[in-house]
Design a protein around this motif. Structure first.
Motif, mmCIF file in Angstrom:
data_model
loop_
_atom_site.group_PDB
_atom_site.id
_atom_site.type_symbol
_atom_site.label_atom_id
_atom_site.label_comp_id
_atom_site.label_asym_id
_atom_site.label_seq_id
_atom_site.Cartn_x
_atom_site.Cartn_y
_atom_site.Cartn_z
ATOM 1 N N LEU A 171 42.099 -0.197 -1.270
ATOM 2 C CA LEU A 171 41.002 -0.331 -2.230
ATOM 3 C C LEU A 171 39.748 -0.827 -1.524
ATOM 4 O O LEU A 171 39.823 -1.707 -0.659
ATOM 5 C CB LEU A 171 41.375 -1.330 -3.334
ATOM 6 C CG LEU A 171 40.314 -1.590 -4.415
ATOM 7 C CD1 LEU A 171 40.211 -0.412 -5.367
ATOM 8 C CD2 LEU A 171 40.630 -2.873 -5.199
ATOM 9 N N TYR A 174 33.025 -1.263 -7.353
ATOM 10 C CA TYR A 174 32.659 -0.396 -6.228
ATOM 11 C C TYR A 174 31.134 -0.354 -6.127
ATOM 12 O O TYR A 174 30.463 0.441 -6.777
ATOM 13 C CB TYR A 174 33.247 1.001 -6.420
ATOM 14 C CG TYR A 174 32.920 1.931 -5.270
ATOM 15 C CD1 TYR A 174 33.459 1.701 -4.009
ATOM 16 C CD2 TYR A 174 32.067 3.017 -5.440
ATOM 17 C CE1 TYR A 174 33.148 2.532 -2.946
ATOM 18 C CE2 TYR A 174 31.760 3.857 -4.387
ATOM 19 C CZ TYR A 174 32.306 3.603 -3.140
ATOM 20 O OH TYR A 174 31.996 4.428 -2.083
ATOM 21 N N ASP A 192 37.054 -3.207 -1.504
ATOM 22 C CA ASP A 192 36.960 -4.501 -2.176
ATOM 23 C C ASP A 192 35.993 -5.395 -1.396
ATOM 24 O O ASP A 192 36.274 -5.839 -0.291
ATOM 25 C CB ASP A 192 38.347 -5.147 -2.248
ATOM 26 C CG ASP A 192 38.399 -6.320 -3.220
ATOM 27 O OD1 ASP A 192 37.323 -6.791 -3.638
ATOM 28 O OD2 ASP A 192 39.511 -6.763 -3.545
ATOM 29 N N ARG A 206 41.644 9.140 -10.034
ATOM 30 C CA ARG A 206 40.927 8.985 -8.780
ATOM 31 C C ARG A 206 39.997 10.155 -8.580
ATOM 32 O O ARG A 206 40.350 11.306 -8.830
ATOM 33 C CB ARG A 206 41.894 8.919 -7.599
ATOM 34 C CG ARG A 206 42.829 7.733 -7.625
ATOM 35 C CD ARG A 206 43.825 7.836 -6.507
ATOM 36 N NE ARG A 206 43.150 7.942 -5.233
ATOM 37 C CZ ARG A 206 43.739 8.389 -4.131
ATOM 38 N NH1 ARG A 206 44.979 8.775 -4.158
ATOM 39 N NH2 ARG A 206 43.061 8.454 -3.006
ATOM 40 N N ARG A 266 40.538 -0.567 -13.125
ATOM 41 C CA ARG A 266 40.682 0.565 -12.206
ATOM 42 C C ARG A 266 40.515 1.866 -12.961
ATOM 43 O O ARG A 266 40.837 1.959 -14.135
ATOM 44 C CB ARG A 266 42.052 0.554 -11.526
ATOM 45 C CG ARG A 266 42.268 -0.703 -10.707
ATOM 46 C CD ARG A 266 43.295 -0.443 -9.647
ATOM 47 N NE ARG A 266 43.521 -1.656 -8.890
ATOM 48 C CZ ARG A 266 43.854 -1.672 -7.623
ATOM 49 N NH1 ARG A 266 43.973 -0.560 -6.974
ATOM 50 N NH2 ARG A 266 44.059 -2.810 -7.005
ATOM 51 N N ARG A 267 40.027 2.864 -12.278
ATOM 52 C CA ARG A 267 39.881 4.153 -12.924
ATOM 53 C C ARG A 267 41.247 4.765 -13.194
ATOM 54 O O ARG A 267 42.138 4.686 -12.375
ATOM 55 C CB ARG A 267 39.081 5.103 -12.033
ATOM 56 C CG ARG A 267 37.647 4.640 -11.863
ATOM 57 C CD ARG A 267 36.911 5.592 -10.955
ATOM 58 N NE ARG A 267 35.520 5.179 -10.827
ATOM 59 C CZ ARG A 267 34.643 5.782 -10.063
ATOM 60 N NH1 ARG A 267 35.001 6.823 -9.367
ATOM 61 N NH2 ARG A 267 33.399 5.345 -10.001
ATOM 62 N N ASP A 324 37.133 0.913 -7.780
ATOM 63 C CA ASP A 324 37.303 0.327 -9.105
ATOM 64 C C ASP A 324 35.953 -0.088 -9.678
ATOM 65 O O ASP A 324 34.900 0.345 -9.198
ATOM 66 C CB ASP A 324 38.295 -0.841 -9.059
ATOM 67 C CG ASP A 324 37.766 -2.039 -8.275
ATOM 68 O OD1 ASP A 324 36.601 -1.996 -7.827
ATOM 69 O OD2 ASP A 324 38.512 -3.017 -8.108
ATOM 70 N N TYR A 325 35.983 -0.919 -10.689
ATOM 71 C CA TYR A 325 34.767 -1.362 -11.371
ATOM 72 C C TYR A 325 33.789 -2.021 -10.414
ATOM 73 O O TYR A 325 32.570 -1.949 -10.599
ATOM 74 C CB TYR A 325 35.160 -2.337 -12.488
ATOM 75 C CG TYR A 325 34.010 -2.899 -13.270
ATOM 76 C CD1 TYR A 325 33.405 -2.159 -14.290
ATOM 77 C CD2 TYR A 325 33.535 -4.177 -12.999
ATOM 78 C CE1 TYR A 325 32.351 -2.685 -15.011
ATOM 79 C CE2 TYR A 325 32.479 -4.711 -13.729
ATOM 80 C CZ TYR A 325 31.892 -3.958 -14.723
ATOM 81 O OH TYR A 325 30.845 -4.483 -15.437
ATOM 82 N N GLU A 355 41.193 3.607 -2.997
ATOM 83 C CA GLU A 355 40.758 3.660 -4.398
ATOM 84 C C GLU A 355 39.385 3.000 -4.566
ATOM 85 O O GLU A 355 38.927 2.245 -3.708
ATOM 86 C CB GLU A 355 41.768 2.920 -5.285
ATOM 87 C CG GLU A 355 43.147 3.550 -5.327
ATOM 88 C CD GLU A 355 43.236 4.674 -6.337
ATOM 89 O OE1 GLU A 355 42.204 4.998 -6.968
ATOM 90 O OE2 GLU A 355 44.335 5.234 -6.491
#
Length: 426
Positions: A213, A347, A215, A7, A3-4, A344-345, A342
């Motif tokens: 998130l 996305y 996802d 944000r 996760r970053r 993350d990687y 959110e």
């Protein structure tokens, strides 16, 4: 999952773009006055002829339309290296995740009709989702990881399915315990109906709390069943009656039932036939399940009709398929910095893009210097098979790429987009 640490590093990106003169020299956010150069469009020919000669792909079809007229329509290579049949506009391609925009559009027609509300809990249509739990990774004293199951803080909504914020994920990438649990469940085995498949998903843990998130996962498989319950028709029957037949998309379907259809099917290179989506991609074997997340097959001519309708904001040939308000909602970013969602990687819309319902939406230049080509408000999506489209409302343009290559799709898509925008001259 990575996760970053912070944000939305993109805050203030638009202001930075205005202050950065280097951006004006790139193909990002070109002025509407630009025109295509026939000479520069030939670079697309050179690129595809080269990669076909190198044995990377059997063939491809590229179509570009601007101001309502085709400016480029080329066929490269063959649909199948075994048969050496040429690429044609009626060649049938697996769309893989390019199926998702079609599913989202079908949902939005039911929203337009008042048969579905975006804030409806999914359990209204599929009661098993009332009992779904979130899987939380914990560690025992000996360091072993295990899943604890907790209740969702709020129900999964129809909008969560559309936005991939439901907590429902896939089991074929990543190494979380929830993903491993999904993989072990073998949810694709047998011949489930859409209703049975949705029940399988409802029994599995969520990767995270709904609404928290983006996802990528089986959310669009569940939407197929929501459409069935809301419409009273099978998923494909509803899409066919409401979208495919009215649009003249005569070759868009989930399974190929005839030898003639199978003979028109495009095939990847023999050494590049694993689409890496956690399940077989065999539309030539008819089953009950109609995958709203990745099951459609279609032709270039059909996909162009659909994308042209998107480009025309939900209208084509005098027929409106979505109201202006609902179409605007579908093509608006709903996971902006203040949304609480959110990234993350994993996305997949990518840097500079938000997400509407089934579509990536360009919201800013992104962090790359120079930024990738395109315009604010651009709509796009693609699939693991390589098929891809981009709609650029500012430049009154769209383009479609049809190919079958899981391994080379991303470099080809990036290069094609670069060449398309580089062919625009002031």
């Amino acid at each position: 999952m990575l996760r970053r640490a912070k944000r939305w590093l993109m805050a203030g990106a638009l202001a930075a773009m205005a202050a950065n003169p280097a951006i004006a020299e790139t193909t990002f956010d070109l002025p509407p006055s630009v025109q295509f150069s026939d000479k520069k469009l030939e670079r697309i020919d050179e690129f595809f002829n080269k990669i076909i000669a190198e044995g990377k792909i059997p063939g491809a079809i590229v179509y570009i339309e601007r101001h309502g007229k085709p400016v480029y329509h080329k066929y490269f290579g063959v649909r199948d290296v075994a048969t050496k049949e040429p690429m044609t506009d009626d060649t049938i391609f697996r769309l893989a995740s390019l199926t998702k925009p079609f599913t989202a559009f079908a949902v939005m027609t039911l929203v337009d009709d008042g048969k579905i509300k975006l804030d409806d809990p999914v359990s209204k249509y599929i009661p098993a989702f009332a009992d779904t739990k979130v899987g939380v990774e914990k560690k025992r004293e000996d360091g072993e990881k295990y899943l604890d199951f907790v209740a969702p803080k709020r129900p999964i909504l129809v909008s969560d399915l559309l936005l991939h914020t439901s907590g429902i994920t896939y089991g074929f990438y990543g190494d979380s315990l929830v993903r491993k649990t999904i993989a072990a469940a073998k949810i694709y085995d047998g011949d489930p109906s859409n209703a049975e498949f949705a029940e399988r998903i409802a029994k599995l843990p969520l990767q995270e709390q709904p609404g928290t998130l983006w996802d990528y996962g089986n959310s669009y498989e569940v939407l197929g069943r929501v459409i069935e319950v809301a419409s009273g028709k099978s998923f494909y029957e509803y899409q066919k009656e409401r979208l495919f037949d009215p649009l003249g998309m005569k070759d868009t379907r989930y399974y190929l039932a005839t030898d003639e259809q199978k003979a028109r099917m495009a095939q990847p290179m023999p050494n590049d036939a694993d689409f890496r989506v956690g399940r077989p991609s065999r539309p030539d074997i008819v089953k009950k399940w109609e995958s709203g997340g990745g099951g459609l097959t279609s032709t270039p001519s059909d996909v162009i009709r659909f994308v042209r309708m998107l480009h025309n904001k939900g209208e084509l040939d005098g027929k409106r398929y979505l109201s202006e308000a609902v179409f605007k909602d579908m093509t608006t970013d709903h996971i902006a910095p203040n949304s609480g969602v959110e990234r993350d990687y994993f996305y997949f819309p990518g840097d500079g893009f938000g997400y509407g319902y089934g579509l990536g939406v360009r919201t800013d230049a992104g962090n790359a210097k120079p930024p990738p080509p395109g315009s604010l408000g651009e709509l796009k999506w693609d699939g693991a098979s390589g098929c891809y489209f981009v709609v650029d409302p500012k430049l009154d343009m769209f383009f479609v790429l049809m190919e079958q290559t899981p391994s080379h799709r991303q470099p080809i898509q990036r290069e094609l987009k670069k060449l398309v925008y580089e062919a625009l001259d002031n």
